[in-house]
Design a protein around this motif. Sequence first.
Motif, PDB file in Angstrom:
ATOM      1  N   MET A  76       0.919  -1.164   0.087  1.00 38.12           N
ATOM      2  CA  MET A  76       0.244  -0.014  -0.001  1.00 38.12           C
ATOM      3  C   MET A  76       0.730   1.234  -0.086  1.00 38.12           C
ATOM      4  O   MET A  76       1.877   1.396   0.674  1.00 38.12           O
ATOM      5  CB  MET A  76      -0.913   0.108   1.317  1.00 38.12           C
ATOM      6  N   ASP A  80      -3.420   4.467  -1.544  1.00 38.99           N
ATOM      7  CA  ASP A  80      -4.228   3.522  -1.136  1.00 38.99           C
ATOM      8  C   ASP A  80      -5.004   3.503   0.536  1.00 38.99           C
ATOM      9  O   ASP A  80      -5.836   2.884   0.616  1.00 38.99           O
ATOM     10  CB  ASP A  80      -3.441   2.139  -1.257  1.00 38.99           C
ATOM     11  N   ARG A  92      -2.589  -4.415  -0.229  1.00 31.78           N
ATOM     12  CA  ARG A  92      -3.976  -4.315  -0.746  1.00 31.78           C
ATOM     13  C   ARG A  92      -4.158  -5.770  -1.404  1.00 31.78           C
ATOM     14  O   ARG A  92      -3.281  -5.958  -2.250  1.00 31.78           O
ATOM     15  CB  ARG A  92      -4.087  -3.475  -1.693  1.00 31.78           C
TER      16      ARG A  92
END
Length: 167
Positions: A76, A80, A92
């Motif tokens: 991330m 994000d 993620r």
Amino acid sequence: MKKQFILYSSIAALCLFASGCGSAPNQTNVQSSSTPTTVPATAPAKKEEPIKAVTLESLVQAFKDGGLEAETPTKMEAKDYGMAPKLGNGLRVLVPSLGKDIGGRVLQFENKADLDNIKKYYDELGKSSAMLYSFTYAKGLFLIQMSGDMKEDQFKKYQDVMDKLIK
């Protein structure tokens, strides 16, 4: 005289018994003036498997090993996190059965306060709008946050994997 012999023999036996319960490692023979007594050696302790440190990557792999979707894990970046405070580190992951580019986040924190802040953020966000609802679950210093498009019983399987992996 016979009573004294029995008394002294009993005391000697108790001393031998008590010394067998002591902490001297691998004591095999204890001699007394009257009768030799053998005390069994302590059995070596079983070596326990070393506790492996859980990482973001090992948690995602545990999801996959458990038959769960956690595809394309991506580190991330600040973007994000969206409006959430950028605390901790995260991956993620995508859950293709939910649709294109839908999934969630697997986060690890340095302390419980940061974890609690982020969990509260996602939980409150879901209360403000049904469209923003997501599932969250924390264990140890890890948090998973998955799309509210997921069915609750499916999310429970992710929780179960975390419960087994994180002590």
